[in-house]
Design a protein around this motif. Structure first.
Motif, mmCIF file in Angstrom:
data_model
loop_
_atom_site.group_PDB
_atom_site.id
_atom_site.type_symbol
_atom_site.label_atom_id
_atom_site.label_comp_id
_atom_site.label_asym_id
_atom_site.label_seq_id
_atom_site.Cartn_x
_atom_site.Cartn_y
_atom_site.Cartn_z
ATOM 1 N N VAL A 269 0.855 -1.191 0.000
ATOM 2 C CA VAL A 269 0.000 0.000 0.000
ATOM 3 C C VAL A 269 0.886 1.234 0.000
ATOM 4 O O VAL A 269 1.935 1.257 0.657
ATOM 5 C CB VAL A 269 -0.933 0.017 1.242
ATOM 6 N N ASP A 270 0.489 2.283 -0.744
ATOM 7 C CA ASP A 270 1.309 3.493 -0.797
ATOM 8 C C ASP A 270 0.976 4.438 0.354
ATOM 9 O O ASP A 270 0.155 4.129 1.232
ATOM 10 C CB ASP A 270 1.158 4.196 -2.146
ATOM 11 N N ALA A 271 1.595 5.617 0.366
ATOM 12 C CA ALA A 271 1.426 6.576 1.459
ATOM 13 C C ALA A 271 0.022 7.158 1.523
ATOM 14 O O ALA A 271 -0.363 7.754 2.536
ATOM 15 C CB ALA A 271 2.439 7.708 1.298
ATOM 16 N N TYR A 272 -0.759 6.987 0.462
ATOM 17 C CA TYR A 272 -2.105 7.563 0.421
ATOM 18 C C TYR A 272 -3.179 6.503 0.630
ATOM 19 O O TYR A 272 -4.373 6.792 0.511
ATOM 20 C CB TYR A 272 -2.315 8.274 -0.925
ATOM 21 N N GLY A 273 -2.729 5.269 0.891
ATOM 22 C CA GLY A 273 -3.668 4.191 1.165
ATOM 23 C C GLY A 273 -4.106 3.413 -0.055
ATOM 24 O O GLY A 273 -4.998 2.560 0.034
ATOM 25 N N PHE A 274 -3.486 3.667 -1.211
ATOM 26 C CA PHE A 274 -3.855 2.948 -2.428
ATOM 27 C C PHE A 274 -3.077 1.638 -2.525
ATOM 28 O O PHE A 274 -1.861 1.606 -2.359
ATOM 29 C CB PHE A 274 -3.570 3.799 -3.671
ATOM 30 N N TYR B 79 -4.417 3.090 -8.794
ATOM 31 C CA TYR B 79 -3.886 4.379 -8.353
ATOM 32 C C TYR B 79 -2.733 4.274 -7.361
ATOM 33 O O TYR B 79 -2.386 5.254 -6.714
ATOM 34 C CB TYR B 79 -5.013 5.232 -7.757
ATOM 35 N N PHE B 80 -2.153 3.107 -7.226
ATOM 36 C CA PHE B 80 -0.968 2.983 -6.372
ATOM 37 C C PHE B 80 0.104 3.929 -6.884
ATOM 38 O O PHE B 80 0.416 3.963 -8.079
ATOM 39 C CB PHE B 80 -0.451 1.550 -6.385
ATOM 40 N N GLN B 81 0.705 4.719 -5.948
ATOM 41 C CA GLN B 81 1.718 5.716 -6.319
ATOM 42 C C GLN B 81 3.093 5.261 -5.809
ATOM 43 O O GLN B 81 3.358 5.263 -4.610
ATOM 44 C CB GLN B 81 1.368 7.086 -5.721
ATOM 45 N N GLY B 82 3.944 4.866 -6.735
ATOM 46 C CA GLY B 82 5.278 4.411 -6.365
ATOM 47 C C GLY B 82 5.973 3.796 -7.565
ATOM 48 O O GLY B 82 5.327 3.414 -8.548
ATOM 49 N N TYR B 83 7.310 3.693 -7.484
ATOM 50 C CA TYR B 83 8.060 3.163 -8.625
ATOM 51 C C TYR B 83 7.592 1.756 -9.016
ATOM 52 O O TYR B 83 7.705 1.331 -10.172
ATOM 53 C CB TYR B 83 9.557 3.151 -8.312
ATOM 54 N N GLN B 84 7.054 1.016 -8.016
ATOM 55 C CA GLN B 84 6.577 -0.337 -8.304
ATOM 56 C C GLN B 84 5.469 -0.336 -9.361
ATOM 57 O O GLN B 84 5.297 -1.311 -10.107
ATOM 58 C CB GLN B 84 6.058 -1.002 -7.022
ATOM 59 N N ALA B 85 4.719 0.772 -9.446
ATOM 60 C CA ALA B 85 3.648 0.864 -10.436
ATOM 61 C C ALA B 85 4.197 0.843 -11.856
ATOM 62 O O ALA B 85 3.559 0.317 -12.773
ATOM 63 C CB ALA B 85 2.818 2.132 -10.212
ATOM 64 N N ILE C 66 9.860 12.235 -7.473
ATOM 65 C CA ILE C 66 9.127 12.890 -8.551
ATOM 66 C C ILE C 66 7.632 12.622 -8.406
ATOM 67 O O ILE C 66 6.793 13.524 -8.584
ATOM 68 C CB ILE C 66 9.617 12.406 -9.936
ATOM 69 N N LEU C 67 7.273 11.399 -8.050
ATOM 70 C CA LEU C 67 5.868 11.052 -7.857
ATOM 71 C C LEU C 67 5.292 11.777 -6.644
ATOM 72 O O LEU C 67 4.107 12.155 -6.635
ATOM 73 C CB LEU C 67 5.708 9.537 -7.696
ATOM 74 N N LEU C 68 6.118 12.002 -5.618
ATOM 75 C CA LEU C 68 5.680 12.764 -4.446
ATOM 76 C C LEU C 68 5.324 14.200 -4.844
ATOM 77 O O LEU C 68 4.300 14.740 -4.408
ATOM 78 C CB LEU C 68 6.786 12.779 -3.395
ATOM 79 N N ILE C 69 6.162 14.804 -5.685
ATOM 80 C CA ILE C 69 5.871 16.158 -6.174
ATOM 81 C C ILE C 69 4.552 16.157 -6.934
ATOM 82 O O ILE C 69 3.691 17.024 -6.736
ATOM 83 C CB ILE C 69 7.017 16.661 -7.082
ATOM 84 N N ALA C 70 4.381 15.170 -7.819
ATOM 85 C CA ALA C 70 3.164 15.095 -8.625
ATOM 86 C C ALA C 70 1.917 14.993 -7.749
ATOM 87 O O ALA C 70 0.873 15.588 -8.062
ATOM 88 C CB ALA C 70 3.240 13.893 -9.568
ATOM 89 N N ASN C 71 2.033 14.281 -6.654
ATOM 90 C CA ASN C 71 0.882 14.063 -5.794
ATOM 91 C C ASN C 71 0.553 15.255 -4.897
ATOM 92 O O ASN C 71 -0.461 15.235 -4.194
ATOM 93 C CB ASN C 71 1.084 12.800 -4.952
ATOM 94 N N GLN C 72 1.409 16.282 -4.930
ATOM 95 C CA GLN C 72 1.100 17.529 -4.226
ATOM 96 C C GLN C 72 0.340 18.503 -5.127
ATOM 97 O O GLN C 72 -0.021 19.599 -4.710
ATOM 98 C CB GLN C 72 2.396 18.199 -3.738
#
Length: 600
Positions: free
Chosen positions: A25-30, A36-42, A87-93
């Motif tokens: 699970v990612d930092a946002y609960g996905f 919608y999982f947010q992370g390099y694993q996606a 980079i994904l963290l920036i995108a999610n802001q």
């Protein structure tokens, strides 16, 4: 199993996180099990899904994913997962700038994370050659995707992420396009995303009308080719070239490329949907992007991803199952019902069909209701392996279209092949003096054709008939010339007589118009059935430009575009003229056995 890259020894199951780490699970609960999982694993999971058929993908997309898996095994590269996650963290802001989701947090779909991971995650390792070590790998990125798949929003995310992580002093990001209006669209998306972003992002920027001021004295600005805004720009931020399909030439990309050469880890993003100018720079980049993804062209600093239906799918364009190939955001940013409505509208006529193919299936269509040939049929006939050097001694028919004074003249070589079709080569001629009065876009095309040996610049003020005659004589020595057909206008009749008097070569002077309907129909049929093979940009360009006029008796005439005289059709006309002699030669008794020069 793998078609484009050598990954046969790779166990790709290691990239199936849904099976290997189903509780991730990612930092946002996905969850990794969702979209919608947010992370390099996606990015890894996306490549796995494409390669195993979980996602229905086109061949260009499959090739890009094979390349990705191949690259993960290379010792001279490092895939920096921490950099990707940042980079994904920036995108999610950031937040959606428009549409039904405007103001909602921007969550990246798997294909978006795949693209950003490629752009920002790859670096050369200590095992690379010394001059590349620790440099970011991809300098240029090309992405072609159907309309509505949030490509401009994705580009805005990339621009913001680049400027926030840029190592250059006073970095300059650029939103560029062929016209200022288009460049401003991307700029406005960036502006809206910054204004609605988390405070940690928003406080770093100052928004002005034509400029965004950024950390470390950086900025993001607008530029286009219709003004002098490109001159002197040295872009060290992301160079964003939006809707590359509308670029008639490489001018914008060339200027930006030059300006970013002295930057550390420079980045350019070319992003677009397919268009209607099949002879423009956008189509060239599209084809090059596919070739790089498939390994047909080698460029280790160029990342490309093309979402389009495959060649065989175009005829099956009503099949909803293939629409997802061009629409990776189908079911999210792209509505299936919306596509169905667009499809229903597209069935009313050929023009609407071409628009649907272009905008929603990402297929290039140079459509006009009066087009002589269907460009999609024509492109399938191209064979880049063809070389006229392989045809010495073979039967050939020559067709010549002569310019009136100082325009394009074309000599076409038509070789009947064993499959019942023809292999076509051409050589065109233009007086050097004519170059001075040409539009820049046409002049650029002619110079490129000259470099490839397809167009000869003759040192003359008017059409150099002697130069052309010498090439016909050379052809008669190299090949088994069975017929020479010449445009009767523009001095063609005299040229035919002179050719016989000076070189004892007989020719048929052909009058253009509806009298050439039979060979014109023959060429249409050959293109439609794949019976023409060619390897010439100039031939292709003239064929695409050609229009057709239907006569009262159902006969046809090939004509040029009266509204745009820069759209030349000379090579097409020369081919039709050449085929007219082929028809004559099909008689049991040769025309030369009963008469000499004649008009048809």
């Amino acid at each position: 199993m793998w078609k484009y890259w050598d990954i046969g020894s790779v166990d790709i199951e290691q990239y199936n996180y849904r099976l290997n780490e189903p509780t991730l699970v990612d930092a946002y609960g996905f969850s990794i099990l969702g979209d919608y999982f947010q992370g390099y694993q996606a990015a890894h999971q996306y490549a796995y899904d494409v390669l195993t058929g979980v996602r229905v993908a086109g061949q260009a997309e499959i090739a890009a994913c094979e390349r990705y898996i191949y690259d993960l095994q290379r010792e001279d590269l490092v895939f920096d997962t921490d950099e990707v996650d940042f980079i994904l963290l920036i995108a999610n802001q950031l937040k959606h700038p428009k549409g039904a989701l405007a103001g909602e947090p921007f969550r990246l779909l798997p294909f978006m994370q795949f693209i950003l991971a490629q752009m920002f995650g790859w670096f050369y390792s200590e095992k690379a050659r010394e001059t590349l070590r620790y440099e970011r790998r991809f300098i240029k990125t090309s992405c072609f995707v159907a309309r509505g798949n949030s490509k401009t929003c994705l580009a805005a995310v990339a621009s913001i992420a680049n400027i926030l992580t840029n190592e250059n002093g006073s970095p300059t990001g650029i939103c560029a396009a062929s016209v200022t209006k288009q460049a401003r669209l991307a700029f406005e998306d960036i502006t809206k995303m910054i204004k609605s972003s988390a405070p940690s992002i928003r406080k770093r920027f100052e928004i002005l009308r034509n400029e965004i001021r950024c950390p470390d004295d950086g900025r993001i600005i607008i530029a286009s080719s219709e003004a002098d805004t490109l001159d002197g720009i040295r872009g060290s931020g992301l160079q964003l070239c939006d809707e590359i399909h509308a670029h008639s030439s490489s001018a914008v990309v060339d200027v930006l490329s030059t300006g970013m050469q002295s930057s550390k880890n420079p980045q350019m993003l070319m992003i677009s949907t397919a268009g209607t100018n099949t002879q423009g720079y956008g189509r060239e980049i599209f084809d090059y992007s596919v070739d790089v993804a498939k390994g047909a062209q080698e460029n280790d600093r160029f990342f490309s991803i093309v979402y389009t239906v495959d060649a065989g799918d175009e005829a099956d364009w009503n099949n909803e199952a293939v629409w997802v190939k061009a629409n990776p955001a189908l079911g999210h940013a792209v509505s299936l019902e919306g596509l169905r409505a667009a499809y229903s509208e597209a069935t009313r006529n050929a023009s609407a069909r071409a628009n649907f193919l272009t905008k929603h299936l990402n297929v290039w269509c140079d459509f006009d209701e009066a087009n002589y040939v269907d460009s999609s049929d024509l492109f399938k006939c191209r064979d880049n392996s063809l070389s006229i050097d392989d045809y010495v001694g073979k039967v050939v028919y020559l067709g010549l279209d002569i310019a009136s004074v100082s325009d394009l003249s074309s000599l076409v070589y038509i070789f009947p092949n064993e499959e019942g079709g023809v292999d076509v080569f051409q050589k065109s001629y233009l007086p050097e003096s004519a170059l001075m009065t040409l539009k820049p876009s046409l002049k650029s095309k002619y110079y490129e054709a000259n470099k490839k040996g397809e167009l000869i610049f003759t040192p003359s003020e008017i059409t150099d008939m002697e130069y052309i005659a010498n090439d016909i004589v050379s052809a008669s020595e190299l090949y088994d010339v069975q017929g020479i057909s010449i445009d009767a206008a523009a001095g063609g009749t005299k040229f035919a007589y002179d050719l016989f008097d000076d070189h004892q070569l007989e020719a048929v002077a052909v009058k253009q118009g509806f009298g050439l309907s039979e060979p014109a129909v023959m060429l249409q049929a050959l293109v439609k059935s794949g019976g023409v093979r060619y390897n010439s940009d100039l031939f292709e360009w003239c064929m695409v430009n050609a229009l057709v006029l239907e006569g009262s008796q159902g006969d046809i005439r090939v004509v040029r575009n009266k509204a745009d005289h820069s759209k030349k059709i000379d090579v097409c006309i020369a081919t039709v003229i050449g085929l007219s002699q082929t028809i004559l030669q099909s008689r049991k008794v040769s025309v030369y056995e009963t008469q000499g020069l004649r008009f048809i």
